[in-house]
Design an enzyme around this catalytic site. Structure first.
Site, PDB file in Angstrom:
ATOM      1  N   GLU A  96      13.839 -47.120 115.052  1.00 23.88           N
ATOM      2  CA  GLU A  96      13.853 -46.010 115.625  1.00 23.88           C
ATOM      3  C   GLU A  96      12.716 -45.202 115.940  1.00 23.88           C
ATOM      4  OE1 GLU A  96      16.809 -42.038 114.862  1.00 23.88           O
ATOM      5  OE2 GLU A  96      16.888 -43.716 113.618  1.00 23.88           O
ATOM      6  N   ASP A 137      13.835 -32.535 114.251  1.00 21.45           N
ATOM      7  CA  ASP A 137      12.845 -32.740 113.039  1.00 21.45           C
ATOM      8  C   ASP A 137      11.443 -32.241 113.183  1.00 21.45           C
ATOM      9  OD1 ASP A 137      14.958 -34.822 113.478  1.00 21.45           O
ATOM     10  OD2 ASP A 137      14.034 -35.915 111.679  1.00 21.45           O
ATOM     11  N   GLU A 166      15.227 -39.366 103.698  1.00 25.37           N
ATOM     12  CA  GLU A 166      16.026 -38.974 104.728  1.00 25.37           C
ATOM     13  C   GLU A 166      17.280 -38.234 104.254  1.00 25.37           C
ATOM     14  OE1 GLU A 166      18.186 -40.471 108.740  1.00 25.37           O
ATOM     15  OE2 GLU A 166      17.308 -41.920 107.249  1.00 25.37           O
TER      16      GLU A 166
END
Length: 744
Positions: free
Chosen positions: A360, A367, A621
């Site tokens: 990713e 974010d 996360e």
């Protein structure tokens, strides 16, 4: 040589191998027969490159020239090489890799999204003492060969065959007769950037070295090195092995139950380096054109009893000046702060990535805007955002919508609430932190265009059919997407009003004053059903309070609803990416800093200290990325280095420690610490643009003692008292609800 080149203006060819390797060596021998007074070398690539001159690497940066939308622009790096040019023969060398241009990129399975073959280009300008000038450029007169780097990819890793090393290839006196003529890009053959410009940001550098803390052998032929810290960069390998020995390094953030490196959460990213030994003594190798997010390095292909210095972690990040320190009496909170710092370091790598380990590593806008306030304390982020805001605006849609991430790869969407708002929030935060209005002026027309889009009656951001990621990864407390969009619409409008005032755009100021009030009313109407709160989630209430979207009785109801939500969750948070950064600031604004402190100190799940108690050295996360009961979370999306939930750092500085700007650029400061019995002391410092700001408070037998340092006039707000002070150091004693100014 700060020159921007348009289409067809760059004077050099783009070169690579005729056929074969992804990572060729390129060289050019040239003579200098008279003294020079100036020598400037500018290098760039559609891909990534390392420049060398007369046997040595130029500069200390990695993965040049960084990631951009190569269809629109690519950057070049400039080197002053006057002291490195010698009379007689000189040799320019370059190593070329696929990088973001031609390698795997993002989670979409793409290889070569921008182009299939990486290419290098450079210009060397010489000015002699006699006034004459000479320009050398990359072209067909260079030489090329397949080098020892057999493969290099940012996601997959690097393969290096040391037996193919050619000593002195980048130095004078080397015989390159066996090398080939490079292939030059034919005009029109492939799409070239619209512009070639000087690099505006901070290059990626090695900022630290970490020695392994321990080594284990979970199985024959496998050694696992624990760096003790989840980090981002590469592993330096030091070995002695017979020629042809194939050594494999696998990287991961966690371990499986059997002690091997856990890689399931990496998805398609192989994150594997291979070194093939040359033999004949000690060999030290560091990859050039890949990077990994890891705490553990699994080494295969060597004996089990490896020395602990076989692997050293080389920490990479954009080389920003760090500006903050934090310490308190609670060791777990100190570890949390370190986790936030390391998450910041690992994800501020050319673009503000969401995570650095799996397939990713995108510059997600949500974010970014959620964490930028915290980041502005941790480091001087101005040069980093000088670059990334160009990436963001290169990706802006024709209708004004900002993308979900930048640089943009043509997937996902535009104008997603809380994500696209980075286009307004990031310039505002930079202005508040550093006092420079240039960032506002530069992007003002684009910000206005975005506001024009989201202030229409029907739009993806906050219209009746709004679509976005919502309060991503919340804990069973979904806040309606449209509610989030309406909150951000009103918040953006107020920020635009403030920015219009400071750049003296009077008509825009009037417009956004009206729009802010209109948008606040729209939010209020959605937040309430009649006289009752309609959306009873921590996130909805936190946005309403922290963004100052309500007044009077409406505000009191939002506060009470937030308190009730916390009571119903036993004092634990339920917020996701959107709500978490606003939750503690909202509680402090609501007069309940005690509840914010409780959230910080919670140790059950979900909480920040739950991660600390389970060995985290960066921010996870998911609140439940790993639990003792259930093991690893959803492998399809489970990063152990993801800074979004670390946005609590802003509150740790501004409320718990207790200083914040009262005017842009810290020209005035407010000290308002959260004096609580839960800590024996808290101290924090920040190197602001005005100078050092610090606050240190501690419990004493009869109250609290407060020491502050300020470079500018400041207000000190303490229980039942407000003091004004000039720049310098000051002490206060809070005793029996009274405040005394003490002599320093």
């Amino acid at each position: 040589m700060d020159i921007a080149y348009g289409p067809g203006e760059w004077p050099a060819d783009w070169i690579r191998m005729q056929e074969g390797t992804e990572t060729p060596l390129l060289r050019k021998s040239f003579r200098v027969d008279k003294p020079i007074q100036k020598a400037v070398l500018c290098g760039t690539a559609l891909g990534v490159f390392e420049l060398r001159l007369n046997g040595n690497k130029l500069g200390d940066s990695h993965l040049m020239p960084g990631w951009t939308d190569y269809r629109k622009r690519v950057y070049y790096q400039t080197f002053d090489v006057r002291e490195r040019i010698v009379l007689g023969e000189n040799v320019l060398g370059a190593i070329l890799g696929d990088g973001w241009f031609a390698g795997y990129i993002g989670p979409f399975g793409d290889k070569g999204y921008y182009g299939h073959d990486a290419r290098f280009s450079c210009v060397l300008m010489l000015e002699y003492e006699d006034g004459s000038e000479q320009t050398l450029v990359s072209g067909a007169d260079w030489r090329a060969i397949e080098g020892p780097v057999l493969k290099s990819d940012l996601l997959m890793g690097e393969v290096y065959d040391a037996r193919r090393d050619e000593a002195g290839w980048d130095a004078p006196g080397f015989d390159d007769s066996g090398w080939k003529e490079p292939r030059c890009l034919v005009p029109g053959e492939e799409l070239l950037p619209e512009a070639i410009e000087p690099f505006p940001g901070t290059p990626i550098r090695t900022v630290d070295e970490i020695r392994a803390q321990s080594v284990s052998s979970p199985a024959a032929g496998i050694s696992v090195f624990d760096m003790g810290q989840n980090m981002v960069g590469v592993a330096e390998l030091k070995v002695q092995a017979p020629a042809g020995t194939r050594i494999t390094l696998r990287f991961g953030e966690m371990l499986n139950e059997n002690g091997t490196v856990y890689t399931d959460n990496l998805r398609a990213a192989r994150a594997t380096d291979v070194y093939i030994a040359k033999g004949g003594g000690e060999e030290i190798w560091t990859p050039r054109f890949t990077y990994h997010g890891f705490r553990y390095v699994q080494v295969e292909g060597l004996p089990d009893d490896l020395p602990i210095d076989t692997v050293t972690g080389m920490v990479w990040m954009s080389g920003l000046k760090e500006t903050a320190s934090f310490e308190c009496s609670n060791g777990k909170v100190n570890q949390l702060f370190r986790n936030i710092q390391w998450g910041f370091r690992g994800n501020y790598l050319d673009v503000p990535t969401d995570c650095p380990q799996r397939d990713e590593r995108l510059g997600w806008t949500g974010d970014t805007q959620m964490f930028i306030r915290s980041a502005s304390y941790l480091a001087d982020i101005r040069p980093f955002f000088d670059k990334w805001l160009v990436d963001l605006h290169d990706a802006q849609a024709a209708d004004g919508g900002y993308p979900d991430y930048a640089p943009y790869l043509g997937r996902k969407g535009y104008a997603s609430a809380a994500w696209a708002d980075a286009g307004v929030i990031c310039p505002h935060v930079l202005w508040q932190a550093y006092g420079d209005t240039d960032v506002i002026r530069k992007w003002w027309p684009q910000m206005k265009k975005y506001m024009e889009l989201i202030c229409t009656g029907d739009n993806r951001h906050n219209g009746p059919d709004a679509e976005s990621y919502g309060d991503w990864l919340n804990i069973d407390a979904e806040t309606p997407t449209r509610m989030i969009g309406l909150a951000y619409r009103a918040y953006d409008a107020r920020l635009m009003q403030e920015m219009a005032a400071v750049i003296e755009e009077d008509d825009d100021y009037i417009h956004f004053t009206f729009e802010a009030e209109k948008s606040r009313k729209l939010f209020r109407d959605a937040f309430f059903q009649g006289s009752q709160v309609a959306v009873k989630t921590q996130t909805a209430c936190a946005l309403a309070i922290a963004m100052e979207l309500l007044d009077g009785d409406d505000l009191e109801q939002a506060k009470n609803c937030l308190f009730q939500c916390l009571e119903e969750s036993a004092g634990y948070l339920t917020t996701g990416f959107v709500g978490t950064g606003y939750l503690c600031p909202a509680l402090t604004k609501a007069g309940r800093s005690d509840l914010a402190v409780q959230l910080l100190l919670n140790e059950g799940s979900p909480s920040w200290l739950f991660e600390v108690n389970n060995g985290a050295t960066t921010i996870w996360e998911r609140w439940n990325s790993w639990t003792k009961e259930d093991g690893f979370g959803d492998v399809s999306m489970n990063s152990f280095n993801h800074y979004a939930f670390g946005a609590v750092c802003e509150w740790m500085f501004e409320s718990l420690a207790g200083f914040r700007p009262a005017a842009p650029g810290f020209e005035r400061i407010v000290f308002e610490p959260c004096l609580t019995e839960k800590f024996d002391y808290v101290k924090a410092a920040y190197d602001s643009i005005q100078g050092r700001v610090s606050c240190h408070w501690k419990k004493v037998s009869n109250g609290w003692k407060l020491k502050i340092e300020t470079p500018v006039p400041a207000r000190v707000i303490l229980p039942d008292a407000v003091e004004s002070v000039d720049g310098g150091r000051h002490e206060f004693l809070v005793e029996n609800r009274a405040v005394r100014l003490c002599e320093v």
